[in-house]
Design an enzyme around this catalytic site. Structure first.
Site, PDB file in Angstrom:
ATOM      1  N   ASP A   1      27.493  42.876  30.738  1.00 49.28           N
ATOM      2  CA  ASP A   1      28.725  42.212  31.191  1.00 49.28           C
ATOM      3  C   ASP A   1      28.965  40.949  30.360  1.00 49.28           C
ATOM      4  O   ASP A   1      28.736  39.840  30.817  1.00 49.28           O
ATOM      5  CB  ASP A   1      28.527  41.875  32.681  1.00 49.28           C
ATOM      6  CG  ASP A   1      29.829  41.573  33.381  1.00 49.28           C
ATOM      7  OD1 ASP A   1      30.895  41.871  32.828  1.00 49.28           O
ATOM      8  OD2 ASP A   1      29.761  41.018  34.495  1.00 49.28           O
TER       9      ASP A   1
ATOM     10  N   ASP B   1      40.644  40.756  37.810  1.00 51.62           N
ATOM     11  CA  ASP B   1      39.814  39.856  36.988  1.00 51.62           C
ATOM     12  C   ASP B   1      40.058  40.181  35.526  1.00 51.62           C
ATOM     13  O   ASP B   1      39.816  41.323  35.081  1.00 51.62           O
ATOM     14  CB  ASP B   1      38.318  40.075  37.300  1.00 51.62           C
ATOM     15  CG  ASP B   1      37.847  39.235  38.477  1.00 51.62           C
ATOM     16  OD1 ASP B   1      38.682  38.524  39.084  1.00 51.62           O
ATOM     17  OD2 ASP B   1      36.638  39.283  38.778  1.00 51.62           O
TER      18      ASP B   1
ATOM     19  N   HIS C   1      33.197  30.922  44.619  1.00 49.98           N
ATOM     20  CA  HIS C   1      32.210  31.468  45.561  1.00 49.98           C
ATOM     21  C   HIS C   1      31.874  30.362  46.558  1.00 49.98           C
ATOM     22  O   HIS C   1      31.923  29.176  46.207  1.00 49.98           O
ATOM     23  CB  HIS C   1      30.894  31.826  44.866  1.00 49.98           C
ATOM     24  CG  HIS C   1      30.971  32.945  43.881  1.00 49.98           C
ATOM     25  ND1 HIS C   1      31.083  32.747  42.539  1.00 49.98           N
ATOM     26  CD2 HIS C   1      30.900  34.290  44.048  1.00 49.98           C
ATOM     27  CE1 HIS C   1      31.100  33.918  41.908  1.00 49.98           C
ATOM     28  NE2 HIS C   1      30.993  34.874  42.793  1.00 49.98           N
TER      29      HIS C   1
ATOM     30  N   ASP D   1      29.173  28.228  45.033  1.00 46.38           N
ATOM     31  CA  ASP D   1      29.487  27.448  43.814  1.00 46.38           C
ATOM     32  C   ASP D   1      29.668  25.984  44.176  1.00 46.38           C
ATOM     33  O   ASP D   1      29.464  25.101  43.345  1.00 46.38           O
ATOM     34  CB  ASP D   1      30.821  27.912  43.186  1.00 46.38           C
ATOM     35  CG  ASP D   1      30.737  29.289  42.560  1.00 46.38           C
ATOM     36  OD1 ASP D   1      29.620  29.754  42.283  1.00 46.38           O
ATOM     37  OD2 ASP D   1      31.815  29.898  42.353  1.00 46.38           O
TER      38      ASP D   1
ATOM     39  N   GLU E   1      35.243  44.457  44.452  1.00 44.02           N
ATOM     40  CA  GLU E   1      35.104  44.459  42.987  1.00 44.02           C
ATOM     41  C   GLU E   1      33.880  45.261  42.585  1.00 44.02           C
ATOM     42  O   GLU E   1      32.768  44.983  43.025  1.00 44.02           O
ATOM     43  CB  GLU E   1      34.968  43.014  42.486  1.00 44.02           C
ATOM     44  CG  GLU E   1      34.761  42.954  40.975  1.00 44.02           C
ATOM     45  CD  GLU E   1      34.655  41.525  40.452  1.00 44.02           C
ATOM     46  OE1 GLU E   1      35.090  40.588  41.148  1.00 44.02           O
ATOM     47  OE2 GLU E   1      34.121  41.354  39.348  1.00 44.02           O
TER      48      GLU E   1
ATOM     49  N   HIS F   1      34.567  45.445  33.634  1.00 45.13           N
ATOM     50  CA  HIS F   1      33.692  46.310  34.442  1.00 45.13           C
ATOM     51  C   HIS F   1      34.089  47.776  34.308  1.00 45.13           C
ATOM     52  O   HIS F   1      33.237  48.660  34.359  1.00 45.13           O
ATOM     53  CB  HIS F   1      33.727  45.882  35.913  1.00 45.13           C
ATOM     54  CG  HIS F   1      33.098  44.538  36.138  1.00 45.13           C
ATOM     55  ND1 HIS F   1      33.079  43.936  37.368  1.00 45.13           N
ATOM     56  CD2 HIS F   1      32.461  43.691  35.300  1.00 45.13           C
ATOM     57  CE1 HIS F   1      32.459  42.772  37.271  1.00 45.13           C
ATOM     58  NE2 HIS F   1      32.086  42.595  36.032  1.00 45.13           N
TER      59      HIS F   1
HETATM   60  C1  GLO Z   1      30.220  39.563  38.003  1.00 46.21           C
HETATM   61  C2  GLO Z   1      31.491  39.518  38.680  1.00 46.21           C
HETATM   62  C3  GLO Z   1      31.684  38.238  39.444  1.00 46.21           C
HETATM   63  C4  GLO Z   1      32.725  38.423  40.495  1.00 46.21           C
HETATM   64  C5  GLO Z   1      32.687  37.295  41.468  1.00 46.21           C
HETATM   65  C6  GLO Z   1      33.800  37.404  42.468  1.00 46.21           C
HETATM   66  O1  GLO Z   1      29.960  40.365  37.189  1.00 46.21           O
HETATM   67  O2  GLO Z   1      32.551  39.704  37.793  1.00 46.21           O
HETATM   68  O3  GLO Z   1      32.028  37.186  38.587  1.00 46.21           O
HETATM   69  O4  GLO Z   1      33.978  38.551  39.931  1.00 46.21           O
HETATM   70  O5  GLO Z   1      31.468  37.317  42.119  1.00 46.21           O
HETATM   71  O6  GLO Z   1      33.402  37.980  43.622  1.00 46.21           O
HETATM   72 MG    MG Z   2      32.218  40.657  34.270  1.00 52.08          MG
HETATM   73 MG    MG Z   3      34.636  39.704  38.167  1.00 52.60          MG
END
Ligand code: GLO
Ligand code: MG
Ligand code: MG
Length: 412
Positions: free
Chosen positions: A285, A275, A77, A80, A209, A250
């Protein structure tokens, strides 16, 4: 067994890790398009009800460890690695330059960049909030991330619009919010076309996502399917530049079959990025590492992806558990996650060439051989024995998962 003093614990972990065997060399690991997120390794174990259990780790250490382990790609990110206040400033470009240096020195590439649009107070009402200044700021942030992506040599930009939704009903008008959200993505794609042209690079692949719950109570784009509808809704100026980054967990969280969700993305040509992790249905999550909860389902997912020649990244978006130490994150958590993924991927290859699966699948597709498509009774009868193959195939996949197809049996 005597208590193990702290100064001997790392040696114990390393001895037992080595005794597990079955690990791949860094060179072998690098052959797969696996990426390791900055935020996953830097996660300190904190949550609403959880204090951190690990110390902070910076990008220098993480990139160095990726190089040693053989994780060929690094993802991040914007915030980050860049403090929110320094986004877009000279300080940002100094940090980006030192990231590029660390990547080069350790033989790691940046594959993906993503904008944090969920954590900071500015996103309290989402990146598509009513106030135009919040939306302008969101545009600035996603465009800035595209710039960083090109500077770091990335191919992908990911968007998890975590806060696009609401806690209380009635204040947010959904169609308007979605239009505003599309404006930010359109700004990112427009900027990308220009920057890519200037730099002589291909445009990034922009990947949405979805997550069904958290951090908002109600989410406007909760599933990959909802995002496909959004991509094809007419709101995006350049829908060909936008696809999906589904996350395994997810999809599982809302009760979907992740494999079916991926299949729907594949038929739309929108499976850009993936992912990888694991967890449980209808829970929060938990982001457990790949293969630790649903290895058989994972094997099946990878059979599908191999069959469709998916060649995008596998992004290790999981969280080392709070019980793992700073040392354990790099000594156990990441190498074992990578190695389970590689094992499952190679097993998926064995499934596609397995003579039993192949013959059974071909027989099912050939059918019992009835000419008259109106003769329902004859059709049922002609296939009634053949369909037992469904369960036989499932058994065969289990055997492949545990190595029984190679002759491993248990005798008393
Ligand atoms: C959170 C998400 C997060 C995304 C990340 C990439 O639940 O999985 O980790 O993958 O922000 O945009
Ligand atoms: Mg997740
Ligand atoms: Mg993710």
């Amino acid at each position: 067994m005597a208590p193990v003093p702290i100064q001997q614990q790392q040696a114990l972990i390393e001895r037992l890790y080595a005794a597990c065997g079955g690990s791949y060399s860094p060179e072998t690991r690098r052959k797969y398009f696996i990426s390791g997120p900055q935020w996953a390794a830097a996660y300190q174990g904190q949550a609403l009800f959880h204090a951190p259990t690990r110390r902070e780790v910076g990008f220098e250490q993480i990139i160095r460890k990726w190089g040693e382990i053989g994780i060929g790609h690094w993802t991040t990110h914007d915030t980050d690695v860049i403090p929110t206040g320094a986004i877009g400033t000279d300080e940002q470009w100094e940090i980006v330059a030192s990231i590029n240096k660390a990547l080069q020195e350790n033989g790691v590439k940046c594959s993906m960049v993503t904008t944090e649009t969920f954590h900071h107070a500015v996103w309290a009402a989402s990146p598509a909030a009513e106030a135009p200044e919040v939306r302008d700021y969101a545009k600035f942030r996603v465009i800035n991330t595209v710039k960083i992506g090109h500077e770091l040599g990335a191919q992908f930009a990911v968007y998890w619009p975590g806060s696009l939704g609401y806690y209380v009903q009635g204040a947010v008008e959904e169609t308007q919010t979605l239009r505003w959200y599309a404006d930010a993505l359109n700004a990112a794609c427009d900027a990308d076309v220009e920057i890519a042209k200037k730099r002589g690079r291909p445009v990034l692949k922009h990947c949405l996502e979805a997550k069904p719950f958290e951090p908002q109570a109600e989410i406007l784009l909760p599933t990959s399917d909802a995002m496909l509808a959004f991509i094809f809704s007419g709101l995006l100026k350049r829908p060909e530049m936008v696809g999906l980054n589904p996350e395994y967990l997810h999809e599982l969280m809302w009760g979907a079959a992740p494999r079916a969700a991926l299949a729907r993305a594949l038929i739309c040509g929108k499976l850009f990025h993936f992912d990888i992790n694991d967890g449980y249905r209808l829970k929060h999550d938990v982001d457990i590492a790949v293969g630790l909860v649903n290895p058989l389902d994972w094997l099946n997912v990878l059979v599908l992806l191999r069959a469709h020649e998916y060649n995008g990244p596998f992004n290790l978006d999981y969280k080392p558990p709070r019980t793992t130490s700073n040392h354990g994150v790099f000594a156990v958590s990441f190498p074992t996650a990578v190695d389970r993924f590689i094992t499952l991927w190679e097993m998926a290859g064995e499934v596609s060439t397995d003579p039993i699966v192949t013959e059974a699948t071909t027989a099912l597709k050939t059918g019992g051989g009835v000419q008259d498509a109106k003769d329902v009774e004859a059709i049922v009868k002609a296939n009634s024995e053949l369909l037992t193959l469904h369960e036989l195939i499932a058994h065969r996949l289990f055997q492949i998962l545990i190595g029984q197809h190679r002759g491993r049996i248990y005798s008393f």
